[in-house]
Design a protein around this motif. Sequence first.
Motif, PDB file in Angstrom:
ATOM      1  N   THR A 292       8.807   0.487 -13.667  1.00 30.86           N
ATOM      2  CA  THR A 292       7.748   0.707 -12.689  1.00 30.86           C
ATOM      3  C   THR A 292       8.324   1.131 -11.355  1.00 30.86           C
ATOM      4  OG1 THR A 292       6.362  -0.947 -13.771  1.00 30.86           O
ATOM      5  CG2 THR A 292       5.781  -0.339 -11.522  1.00 30.86           C
TER       6      THR A 292
ATOM      7  N   GLN B 101       1.844  -2.614  -5.474  1.00 31.98           N
ATOM      8  CA  GLN B 101       2.919  -3.110  -6.320  1.00 31.98           C
ATOM      9  C   GLN B 101       3.708  -4.212  -5.617  1.00 31.98           C
ATOM     10  OE1 GLN B 101       5.398  -0.020  -8.022  1.00 31.98           O
ATOM     11  NE2 GLN B 101       7.137  -1.407  -8.227  1.00 31.98           N
TER      12      GLN B 101
ATOM     13  N   SER C  94       4.903  -8.551  -6.053  1.00 34.55           N
ATOM     14  CA  SER C  94       6.286  -8.490  -6.536  1.00 34.55           C
ATOM     15  C   SER C  94       7.237  -9.299  -5.660  1.00 34.55           C
ATOM     16  CB  SER C  94       6.759  -7.031  -6.564  1.00 34.55           C
ATOM     17  OG  SER C  94       8.120  -6.947  -6.898  1.00 34.55           O
TER      18      SER C  94
ATOM     19  N   CYS D 189      11.506  -3.123  -4.835  1.00 31.11           N
ATOM     20  CA  CYS D 189      10.141  -2.676  -4.599  1.00 31.11           C
ATOM     21  C   CYS D 189       9.840  -2.642  -3.092  1.00 31.11           C
ATOM     22  CB  CYS D 189       9.172  -3.602  -5.323  1.00 31.11           C
ATOM     23  SG  CYS D 189       7.442  -3.136  -5.121  1.00 31.11           S
TER      24      CYS D 189
END
Length: 297
Positions: free
Chosen positions: A57, A87, A91, A96
């Motif tokens: 991802t 996202q 997370s 990220c």
Amino acid sequence: MTRLIPILCAACAVGIGLTAWSQLPDGDTTIEIPKVAPTVNQTGDQNQINATDANPTTAKANDLLHKARMQCSLPALDSVVTKLVEQASESKDAKCWHLLAEAYLERAQQRTHLLGMAPGEPTFSELPDAFADDLEAGLAAVKKARELGDDSGELYRIEAGLMGQHITGLGTALQWNGKINQALKTASERRSDDPQLHVALGLRKLLAPTWFGNDPKKALEHFEFAFKAANDERPAVFAAMASYLQKKRQQAISWLERAVKKNPENKFARVVLKRLRRGEDNPFGRDVTEAEVAATK
């Protein structure tokens, strides 16, 4: 209005995005240019997330950010930032948050994509709200990534770019300069061959006031290294300006031709190339108009 790019089109930097005023007290950050440039991966991402991250991802988001940046489009970057915010909110992955910080820096730089640039001229005398919001959100993402264990040179370089964009004059330079220098120093210690770090260092020398550290010749060396090492046209744009300031017009044209070949979507590069071919005055210092952009299609 004139622009100091960083970074960052800005710029697109960069961030890349360090202003001339960051040359003031606390000294310059001098880093030797590596003899050999690192290998460019498919997306040109200097964080090498695709090569090292097991999270598909995050790798996909990294690829999307690169493609959005190459479009030189604010809506494209808006879309990626929105996805990354969603996202990141769920997370605890440092990569990220790192990527979100970079996305905010890229979007801030895109907001200045059509603005002219000249030595000694800050980007803004007062930061526009949307621009300032990107900088603050970007620094918050840097902090979160670091809390989650990211101590990479690239993250310090992104942080330096975000801080550098805050500078609007002498007062803010004195406020931010020490932090910027420390971030760049740490970035160089972690990864001295990061091409975007050399873009930032080149911009410091390119855009410093003529009476305080301006060195287009040395700046060009940083940009040459970065252009070889990154799938990014912006080092060639800055190399063109460094050449022009050395009164090497044909060399500047050649650099812009390389920039446009690598990324035809860079409107600033297309317009300034046309200005140079016509022999116009102050080709880099004037803002790019929509009419000029349309004339290059």
